[in-house]
Design an enzyme around this catalytic site. Structure first.
Site, PDB file in Angstrom:
ATOM      1  N   SER A 150       0.833  -1.196   0.000  1.00 56.16           N
ATOM      2  CA  SER A 150       0.000   0.000   0.000  1.00 56.16           C
ATOM      3  C   SER A 150       0.877   1.259   0.000  1.00 56.16           C
ATOM      4  O   SER A 150       1.640   1.462  -0.946  1.00 56.16           O
ATOM      5  CB  SER A 150      -0.953  -0.046   1.200  1.00 56.16           C
ATOM      6  OG  SER A 150      -1.977   0.899   1.068  1.00 56.16           O
ATOM      7  N   ASP A 226      -9.946  -5.803  -3.451  1.00 57.71           N
ATOM      8  CA  ASP A 226      -9.348  -4.758  -2.605  1.00 57.71           C
ATOM      9  C   ASP A 226     -10.294  -3.562  -2.545  1.00 57.71           C
ATOM     10  O   ASP A 226     -10.654  -2.991  -3.578  1.00 57.71           O
ATOM     11  CB  ASP A 226      -8.003  -4.348  -3.202  1.00 57.71           C
ATOM     12  CG  ASP A 226      -7.171  -3.468  -2.292  1.00 57.71           C
ATOM     13  OD1 ASP A 226      -7.737  -2.554  -1.676  1.00 57.71           O
ATOM     14  OD2 ASP A 226      -5.943  -3.692  -2.219  1.00 57.71           O
ATOM     15  N   HIS A 259      -7.221  -6.194   0.658  1.00 53.99           N
ATOM     16  CA  HIS A 259      -6.051  -5.363   0.982  1.00 53.99           C
ATOM     17  C   HIS A 259      -5.313  -5.854   2.227  1.00 53.99           C
ATOM     18  O   HIS A 259      -4.355  -5.221   2.664  1.00 53.99           O
ATOM     19  CB  HIS A 259      -6.525  -3.914   1.204  1.00 53.99           C
ATOM     20  CG  HIS A 259      -5.465  -2.871   1.033  1.00 53.99           C
ATOM     21  ND1 HIS A 259      -4.903  -2.548  -0.186  1.00 53.99           N
ATOM     22  CD2 HIS A 259      -4.856  -2.047   1.938  1.00 53.99           C
ATOM     23  CE1 HIS A 259      -4.013  -1.581  -0.035  1.00 53.99           C
ATOM     24  NE2 HIS A 259      -3.949  -1.261   1.248  1.00 53.99           N
TER      25      HIS A 259
END
Length: 280
Positions: A150, A226, A259
């Site tokens: 991320s 995600d 995620h």
């Protein structure tokens, strides 16, 4: 020698997982980091692989959640996990939001006050932490890779593209690929760097990649479930940039994965093998 304080050390897969702290001049105070050293480092310096974590994470998050030590021990990789920002700077707004300030350093050097006095994670990771590793660990710093998740995936991509001679291999999980064009990045960049979007481009993986390419084969994994894919991550922009510059990029999309660290756990072995092969 740069003095470090041992916070804890535990035997892990016959190696040592440690957590340490030191006084940072570039981040204006104490910083913490983790290092996993495989047993074979007793006989020879090993390659170093630095993990850059995402928003809200610490130096412990990857170590606890990813399950990477077993394969790192087998492959002979030292794992380094810096924190994600300075802490306790008493800057107004530092702890107001989860996606900016504490835990959200974005792996750049801030140019705007008051952030510039401490939020210098690019220099911290690529220079100050390098000195700490050289002076306190048996590591082969001529063979280094970087990867992350991320915000940390953004950091891994940008730091590699800025310093390919330092980080010879790179990969990322669900990276923020075009921070100049997403809410997380716009918030961070406008505060840390000011209003000039030309300055932002120097810290945007897609813009950097469009202007240049490295010799590395970049590996990126992205889950299609995600929750941040459409609004924050934009892997298609990285894909287009790689095509424009000729950068070798393996972008894999995975149905059903989100995620979380469950996604990272699933593919972490492949990332470690990717780096081990490049750094052999």
């Amino acid at each position: 020698m740069s003095e470090i304080k041992i916070l804890s050390e535990q035997v892990c897969f016959n190696g040592v997982q440690g957590f340490y702290s030191h006084q940072s001049s570039v981040c204006n105070g104490p910083m913490r980091f983790g290092v996993f050293v495989p047993a074979r480092a007793k006989n020879t310096p090993l390659p170093v692989l630095t993990w850059l974590s995402g928003l809200t994470c610490t130096e412990e998050t990857f170590v606890i959640k990813a399950g990477a030590q077993r394969m790192a021990a087998e492959l002979g990789l030292i794992l380094v996990t810096p924190d994600t920002s300075p802490r306790g700077q008493n800057i107004e707004g530092e702890d107001a939001d989860w996606d900016f300030g504490t835990g959200a350093g974005f792996y750049l050097d801030a140019t705007q006050e008051p952030w510039a006095r401490a939020y210098n994670m690019q220099t911290y990771v690529t220079e100050e932490l390098q000195k700490i590793l050289a002076e306190n660990f048996v590591a082969d710093l001529s063979r280094q890779g970087v990867f992350g998740h991320s915000m940390g995936g953004h950091g891994a991509l940008t730091l590699h593209l800025k310093r390919p001679e330092l980080y010879k291999s790179v990969s990322a999980f669900a990276p923020i690929c075009a921070p100049s064009q997403c809410p997380w990045g716009e918030k961070a960049f406008s505060n840390y760097l000011g209003a000039d979007r030309l300055v932002w481009a120097r810290h945007d993986a897609s813009e950097l990649m469009r202007a240049q390419h490295s010799a590395a084969d970049i590996l990126v994994d992205q889950g299609l479930a995600d929750q941040f894919l459409q609004t924050q991550l934009h892997p298609e922009m990285l894909e287009m940039a790689a095509k424009d510059s000729g950068q070798k990029l393996t972008l894999r999309r995975h149905r059903g994965y989100d995620h979380s660290y469950y996604f990272i756990q699933t593919f972490i072995e492949e990332h470690l093998r990717h780096h081990a092969a490049a750094l052999a």
